[in-house]
Design a protein around this motif. Structure first.
Motif, PDB file in Angstrom:
ATOM      1  N   UNK A 104       0.856  -1.194   0.000  1.00 33.84           N
ATOM      2  CA  UNK A 104       0.000   0.000   0.000  1.00 33.84           C
ATOM      3  C   UNK A 104       0.894   1.247   0.000  1.00 33.84           C
ATOM      4  N   UNK A 105       1.536   1.556  -1.138  1.00 35.29           N
ATOM      5  CA  UNK A 105       2.539   2.630  -1.176  1.00 35.29           C
ATOM      6  C   UNK A 105       1.998   4.028  -0.949  1.00 35.29           C
ATOM      7  N   UNK A 106       0.684   4.226  -1.095  1.00 41.43           N
ATOM      8  CA  UNK A 106       0.107   5.555  -0.899  1.00 41.43           C
ATOM      9  C   UNK A 106      -0.534   5.729   0.474  1.00 41.43           C
ATOM     10  N   UNK A 107      -0.397   4.724   1.338  1.00 45.05           N
ATOM     11  CA  UNK A 107      -1.026   4.791   2.653  1.00 45.05           C
ATOM     12  C   UNK A 107      -0.300   5.782   3.554  1.00 45.05           C
ATOM     13  N   UNK A 108      -1.029   6.772   4.030  1.00 48.09           N
ATOM     14  CA  UNK A 108      -0.453   7.724   4.966  1.00 48.09           C
ATOM     15  C   UNK A 108      -0.074   7.040   6.283  1.00 48.09           C
ATOM     16  N   UNK A 109      -0.952   6.143   6.752  1.00 47.43           N
ATOM     17  CA  UNK A 109      -0.690   5.474   8.023  1.00 47.43           C
ATOM     18  C   UNK A 109       0.578   4.645   7.965  1.00 47.43           C
ATOM     19  N   UNK A 119       0.132  17.506   2.647  1.00 42.34           N
ATOM     20  CA  UNK A 119       0.720  18.754   3.148  1.00 42.34           C
ATOM     21  C   UNK A 119      -0.132  19.489   4.177  1.00 42.34           C
ATOM     22  N   UNK A 120      -1.429  19.257   4.182  1.00 41.96           N
ATOM     23  CA  UNK A 120      -2.298  19.954   5.118  1.00 41.96           C
ATOM     24  C   UNK A 120      -2.720  19.126   6.316  1.00 41.96           C
ATOM     25  N   UNK A 121      -2.070  17.974   6.514  1.00 41.42           N
ATOM     26  CA  UNK A 121      -2.454  17.089   7.622  1.00 41.42           C
ATOM     27  C   UNK A 121      -1.512  17.290   8.800  1.00 41.42           C
ATOM     28  N   UNK A 122      -2.089  17.436   9.988  1.00 43.21           N
ATOM     29  CA  UNK A 122      -1.284  17.690  11.184  1.00 43.21           C
ATOM     30  C   UNK A 122      -0.287  16.580  11.471  1.00 43.21           C
ATOM     31  N   UNK A 123      -0.659  15.334  11.170  1.00 43.39           N
ATOM     32  CA  UNK A 123       0.217  14.202  11.457  1.00 43.39           C
ATOM     33  C   UNK A 123       1.515  14.295  10.673  1.00 43.39           C
ATOM     34  N   UNK A 124       1.434  14.742   9.409  1.00 40.35           N
ATOM     35  CA  UNK A 124       2.642  14.867   8.589  1.00 40.35           C
ATOM     36  C   UNK A 124       3.612  15.868   9.213  1.00 40.35           C
ATOM     37  N   UNK A 125       3.094  16.978   9.713  1.00 41.33           N
ATOM     38  CA  UNK A 125       3.955  17.975  10.345  1.00 41.33           C
ATOM     39  C   UNK A 125       4.445  17.487  11.708  1.00 41.33           C
ATOM     40  N   UNK A 126       3.616  16.738  12.410  1.00 39.43           N
ATOM     41  CA  UNK A 126       4.027  16.196  13.704  1.00 39.43           C
ATOM     42  C   UNK A 126       5.221  15.277  13.562  1.00 39.43           C
ATOM     43  N   UNK A 139      -0.496  17.181  20.034  1.00 42.40           N
ATOM     44  CA  UNK A 139       0.451  18.045  19.331  1.00 42.40           C
ATOM     45  C   UNK A 139       1.087  19.058  20.274  1.00 42.40           C
ATOM     46  N   UNK A 140       0.301  19.560  21.213  1.00 39.25           N
ATOM     47  CA  UNK A 140       0.832  20.541  22.154  1.00 39.25           C
ATOM     48  C   UNK A 140       1.853  19.926  23.103  1.00 39.25           C
ATOM     49  N   UNK A 141       1.652  18.660  23.466  1.00 41.12           N
ATOM     50  CA  UNK A 141       2.631  18.001  24.313  1.00 41.12           C
ATOM     51  C   UNK A 141       3.992  17.896  23.636  1.00 41.12           C
ATOM     52  N   UNK A 142       3.981  17.482  22.374  1.00 36.13           N
ATOM     53  CA  UNK A 142       5.246  17.398  21.626  1.00 36.13           C
ATOM     54  C   UNK A 142       5.848  18.778  21.417  1.00 36.13           C
ATOM     55  N   UNK A 143       4.996  19.762  21.117  1.00 35.68           N
ATOM     56  CA  UNK A 143       5.486  21.128  20.929  1.00 35.68           C
ATOM     57  C   UNK A 143       6.157  21.638  22.195  1.00 35.68           C
ATOM     58  N   UNK A 144       5.533  21.392  23.334  1.00 26.43           N
ATOM     59  CA  UNK A 144       6.113  21.836  24.589  1.00 26.43           C
ATOM     60  C   UNK A 144       7.471  21.217  24.860  1.00 26.43           C
ATOM     61  N   UNK A 145       7.640  19.955  24.474  1.00 25.05           N
ATOM     62  CA  UNK A 145       8.935  19.292  24.641  1.00 25.05           C
ATOM     63  C   UNK A 145       9.995  19.993  23.802  1.00 25.05           C
ATOM     64  N   UNK A 146       9.684  20.238  22.525  1.00 31.77           N
ATOM     65  CA  UNK A 146      10.652  20.894  21.645  1.00 31.77           C
ATOM     66  C   UNK A 146      10.982  22.306  22.130  1.00 31.77           C
ATOM     67  N   UNK A 147       9.956  23.029  22.564  1.00 31.03           N
ATOM     68  CA  UNK A 147      10.176  24.390  23.058  1.00 31.03           C
ATOM     69  C   UNK A 147      11.061  24.396  24.301  1.00 31.03           C
TER      70      UNK A 147
END
Length: 208
Positions: free
Chosen positions: A39-44, A74-81, A113-121
């Motif tokens: 399944x080469x196009x599967x995001x998961x 490009x507009x999915x939060x998981x990709x940026x996460x 997402x905020x938990x990971x962001x807080x770690x990076x910050x």
């Protein structure tokens, strides 16, 4: 299940997740790569391949997969996460925070997402902004359940180690899946010599 249905991407991804928790990241990556063939196009599937490479500290390959995921979604939060997590592993903390800010915004400020962001910050020296994220999470937690790992990552970023361990204990008690890869998370390396970390591994039943 894999032996009965070796062509199932779902089964291979789930098996890979177990392998990753056990610290067998090379095997986990091989399983997900096989799933990607079906399944080469599967995001998961590509998400879990990137996570496996991140946990295995194969950052050059991980960043390549994260960018391919961004091309697909490009507009999915998981990709940026996932891009933010790879940058976190690479200690590119400004890039990590930027990607995770985007993930948080796209997700509608989802606590994960905020938990990971807080770690990076926090790790990047932006303690004031990290504490603002922590306060937002505390406010959300008054209204609905927030994964304990979110608080653990924030306290870790802020260097509050006692609070980090307390929240990791709660995360394991609540079967918080994001606390399971304790054996492989790169950002947990500074905690591994602490006896409390060994106790967490025993609790997870993955002590090595």
């Amino acid at each position: 299940a894999r032996d009965l249905n070796p062509n199932s991407p779902l089964i291979r991804v789930r098996y890979a997740a177990v392998l990753a928790v056990l610290g067998r990241t090379e095997q986990a990556v091989a399983e997900v790569e096989r799933a990607l063939e079906f399944d080469p196009l599967s995001m998961e599937v590509r998400f879990w391949l990137t996570i496996g490479l991140f946990l295995g500290r194969q950052y050059t390959r991980a960043i390549e997969q994260a960018r391919r995921l961004l091309e697909l979604e490009p507009g999915h939060c998981i990709a940026h996460m996932v891009l933010g997590l790879v940058y976190l592993g690479m200690r590119k903390l400004e890039e990590s925070a930027a990607a995770l800010r985007r993930a948080a915004a796209l997700s509608g400020e989802l606590p994960l997402m905020q938990g990971w962001l807080g770690l990076a910050l926090g790790l990047g020296g932006h303690a004031t902004e990290a504490r603002s994220v922590l306060e937002r999470l505390r406010a959300i937690a008054k209204e609905r359940f927030v994964l304990p790992s979110c608080f653990a990552w924030l306290h870790l970023g802020l260097g509050e180690i006692d609070e980090t361990f307390a929240w990791l204990e709660r995360a394991l008690d609540r079967d918080d899946e994001w606390s399971h890869p304790l054996t492989t998370y790169p950002f947990l390396d500074p905690l591994r010599a602490d006896p409390r970390f060994r106790a967490l591994l025993r609790k997870l039943n993955v002590e090595t």
